[in-house]
Design a protein around this motif. Sequence first.
Motif: not given
Lengths: 233, 233
Positions: A135-136, A139, A145-151
Amino acid sequence: MLCCMSRDTAPSPPAETRRGTRLDRAMILRAAQRVCDEEGLAALTLRRLGRELGVDATAMYRHFASKADLLSALIDDLFLREVRPPEPERAWRDNLRDIIVDWWKLYRRHEGLSQAMAGQPDDEPQLFHITEWTVRELMRAGIPQDQLGLFYQTIYNFTVGNGLVAAFSPWLTVAELRDEQRRVYAALDPARFPSAATAAPFIYPENEKVFLFSVELILDAVEAKGGGAECEN
Amino acid sequence: MLCCMSRDTAPSPPAETRRGTRLDRAMILRAAQRVCDEEGLAALTLRRLGRELGVDATAMYRHFASKADLLSALIDDLFLREVRPPEPERAWRDNLRDIIVDWWKLYRRHEGLSQAMAGQPDDEPQLFHITEWTVRELMRAGIPQDQLGLFYQTIYNFTVGNGLVAAFSPWLTVAELRDEQRRVYAALDPARFPSAATAAPFIYPENEKVFLFSVELILDAVEAKGGGAECEN
DNA sequence: CCGTTGATGTCAACGGTGTTGACATCAACG
DNA sequence: CGTTGATGTCAACACCGTTGACATCAACGG
């Protein structure tokens, strides 16, 4: 009177086990990983493990609550020892590639344990480190931010999935894989499968090349949605 | 004297099995798939299967050489019945998406059989049809011949990999998945895992959404390397 | 130094698994 | 009708994870 091994099938000595010393979680884990790496998950039996350590099978229950508990510890131990954090100075793309490829190679290196991993929920503490690093880097790549989970989930499914496919493939060596592929695709009838027959000569015998190619596709997607190199510190 | 069931655990009648008729490969396969779908691969035992059919466990050996043979037939039967060819008139991207998604959904629908699939080489005859259709759409997309193998293997690893991850996840329902995710990520320490904690609220509880997103990434890559829409007939 | 105590390893056993071989039965065919 | 081959049954085998009772052994307090 400690020694009960070499009873039925294996007359070999208990390898390089304890000599008089007591059993130990680490000792058991080491032997278990050796058996699992060399002969596969199916060979990892409590009785076999006991034979390996010159000890009764039920002695494991003094150190692990169950076989599932032992496997869980085995997996956590693996992540702890074989996954290294990325360096903060390098470009996100190189770091992310390293994380993904190292992760995948862990599955390849320990096929038996990978099969064990498949069957249980991944609440292994060490796995969170990989999540954090991934995740880092996402970023740093500029993913909103709202696509971090998806990726992250995409990368997780992609990496673990490719790892499972590799781990469950019964081909041990590259040579065996090549022969198997050749046999399968040679038996393919060009009349019934014209397109597949066209692709057949270009099937890659080395699965790692395919994976490295796939990884770049994922990285391309990250770069595209991340708006190019952003915080390239 | 045919009936030996309802001896130990299950006093229920042998469901809707044969009445006087002899056993049959198809009959066994149907019962096996039902047990596997409803209660998982671990529940699929020869003794259980016999109880289900009102027959001794060893009766299976008159129709299948071994349990592995039975599982193999089960998988082939699955591909035969649940995978449909794409329509030649539609755009390659829609066809390829359908192939991949249907393929993946097959893994989701039959998690137990997917786990069985993982453990054995995929020389199932029906799988070749999927290969054929996939490569054909790749050709329609304009992928050069010497890259057909690479792209096919990428799609294979991607689809089967994602399918295995989905099949081996012990979460049965979406609600259970959501709770599990929430629990795991709520327990995450933001001090130690700041990036992961940032992504936590955006984890998708529904894995299918993640997969559909990933598929578009793959299709984008095909489109990019295929030189746009080529033979769009 | 002795005696207690708790941890550790051993042993026999249980119910479960896939698999085998001998036996009984039953349908089909000459 | 009699034979024959296929099919289902049964008992048994070896192996699996797991449990409870027992023996042993190290460590600690008195």
